[in-house]
Design an enzyme around this catalytic site. Sequence first.
Site, PDB file in Angstrom:
ATOM      1  N   HIS A  30     -51.128 -35.023  29.047  1.00 30.38           N
ATOM      2  CA  HIS A  30     -50.602 -35.624  30.266  1.00 30.38           C
ATOM      3  C   HIS A  30     -51.297 -36.977  30.464  1.00 30.38           C
ATOM      4  O   HIS A  30     -52.083 -37.408  29.607  1.00 30.38           O
ATOM      5  CB  HIS A  30     -50.824 -34.683  31.461  1.00 30.38           C
ATOM      6  CG  HIS A  30     -52.226 -34.147  31.549  1.00 30.38           C
ATOM      7  ND1 HIS A  30     -53.302 -34.961  31.821  1.00 30.38           N
ATOM      8  CD2 HIS A  30     -52.729 -32.904  31.378  1.00 30.38           C
ATOM      9  CE1 HIS A  30     -54.397 -34.233  31.837  1.00 30.38           C
ATOM     10  NE2 HIS A  30     -54.081 -32.972  31.556  1.00 30.38           N
ATOM     11  N   HIS A  33     -54.947 -37.491  29.572  1.00 32.81           N
ATOM     12  CA  HIS A  33     -55.304 -37.707  28.165  1.00 32.81           C
ATOM     13  C   HIS A  33     -54.995 -39.147  27.745  1.00 32.81           C
ATOM     14  O   HIS A  33     -55.726 -39.743  26.955  1.00 32.81           O
ATOM     15  CB  HIS A  33     -54.522 -36.751  27.258  1.00 32.81           C
ATOM     16  CG  HIS A  33     -54.830 -35.312  27.483  1.00 32.81           C
ATOM     17  ND1 HIS A  33     -54.010 -34.481  28.203  1.00 32.81           N
ATOM     18  CD2 HIS A  33     -55.883 -34.556  27.096  1.00 32.81           C
ATOM     19  CE1 HIS A  33     -54.529 -33.267  28.226  1.00 32.81           C
ATOM     20  NE2 HIS A  33     -55.665 -33.281  27.582  1.00 32.81           N
ATOM     21  N   ASP A 146     -63.802 -32.433  33.521  1.00 37.13           N
ATOM     22  CA  ASP A 146     -64.651 -31.350  33.005  1.00 37.13           C
ATOM     23  C   ASP A 146     -66.086 -31.885  32.983  1.00 37.13           C
ATOM     24  O   ASP A 146     -66.644 -32.161  31.922  1.00 37.13           O
ATOM     25  CB  ASP A 146     -64.192 -30.945  31.607  1.00 37.13           C
ATOM     26  CG  ASP A 146     -62.808 -30.336  31.643  1.00 37.13           C
ATOM     27  OD1 ASP A 146     -62.622 -29.335  32.345  1.00 37.13           O
ATOM     28  OD2 ASP A 146     -61.896 -30.888  30.999  1.00 37.13           O
TER      29      ASP A 146
HETATM   30  O1  PAF Z   1     -61.678 -30.551  27.006  1.00 43.43           O
HETATM   31  C1  PAF Z   1     -61.026 -29.965  26.123  1.00 43.43           C
HETATM   32  O2  PAF Z   1     -59.793 -30.094  26.011  1.00 43.43           O
HETATM   33  C2  PAF Z   1     -61.743 -29.043  25.127  1.00 43.43           C
HETATM   34  O3  PAF Z   1     -62.783 -28.359  25.755  1.00 43.43           O
HETATM   35  C3  PAF Z   1     -62.248 -29.790  23.883  1.00 43.43           C
HETATM   36  C4  PAF Z   1     -63.291 -30.829  24.231  1.00 43.43           C
HETATM   37  C5  PAF Z   1     -61.074 -30.432  23.165  1.00 43.43           C
HETATM   38  C6  PAF Z   1     -62.905 -28.783  22.908  1.00 43.43           C
HETATM   39  O4  PAF Z   1     -62.009 -27.799  22.497  1.00 43.43           O
END
Ligand code: PAF
Length: 277
Positions: A30, A33, A146
Amino acid sequence: MDIIHSVADLRARLQREPNNVFVPTMGNLHEGHIQLIDVAKPRAACTVVSIFVNRLQFGPREDFDRYPRTFEADCKRLREAGVDVVFVPEEKEIYPEPQTFVVEPSDLQHILEGAHRPGHFRGVATVVLKLFNLVMPHSAIFGKKDYQQYIVLRDMVRQLALPIEIIPAETVRGPDGLALSSRNLYLSTEERREAPRLYRTLRHAHDEIMTGARDFQRIELHSMSELANHGWKPDYVAVRRQADLQAPAPGNRDIVVLAAARLGRTRLIDNVEVFLK
Ligand code: PAF
């Protein structure tokens, strides 16, 4: 844009690409990203994105099986964003044998998200280190949505002396403040209307701290009951310092308020940084 499925092809492709920046993802891309890619692109000749839903970071009762997989749409977005290489491995490419060697993060892995998702950060750190070893980027971008993941990975790179710069990117929000997340797709229409309350509650905590409130426990409890009164099941609202996610001491100026709460079947997380003058 090259779409690569195997480790051997990835290594061959990147052998001629010493100057690359990396954006690891689990797909279902989305605007959040795309923001990571926009941060990445000016930093290197080659932008590499991985799409891999990593079983190791999901608990047994979590949404690994129903995690949205939208490969065609993801590739379209990545092409439009100007990505050079997309790595989309099958599970057996990343875990050809049971992964018995793992990265064990510090005690940070047991608090906040870690307290509610045992083993989650071990799974994240293990796959990210493995992907780093495959892609060998000089920089990698992680979203601040995150927040704890960003801190764990920043510390991993520092403590294991990996020659990789970890660059945080700001959270992207909808017009009503809801942080973009793949898991927003799980929300019903009614829940989607309610969901921005999480951010509003964090903003309220932010404003209270900015205007001098220092009883952080009261702020945490008040925020959790605000959510609970509107049908949420909060896991935590926590006022912490940005540096190490421990409780702030008097004089700490860089604070972050983090929250996780369930709305129906969907668990949402968010956070707001507070910079005291
Ligand atoms: O943030 C995420 O999408 C996942 O935790 C990652 C960093 C791709 C690891 O699988």
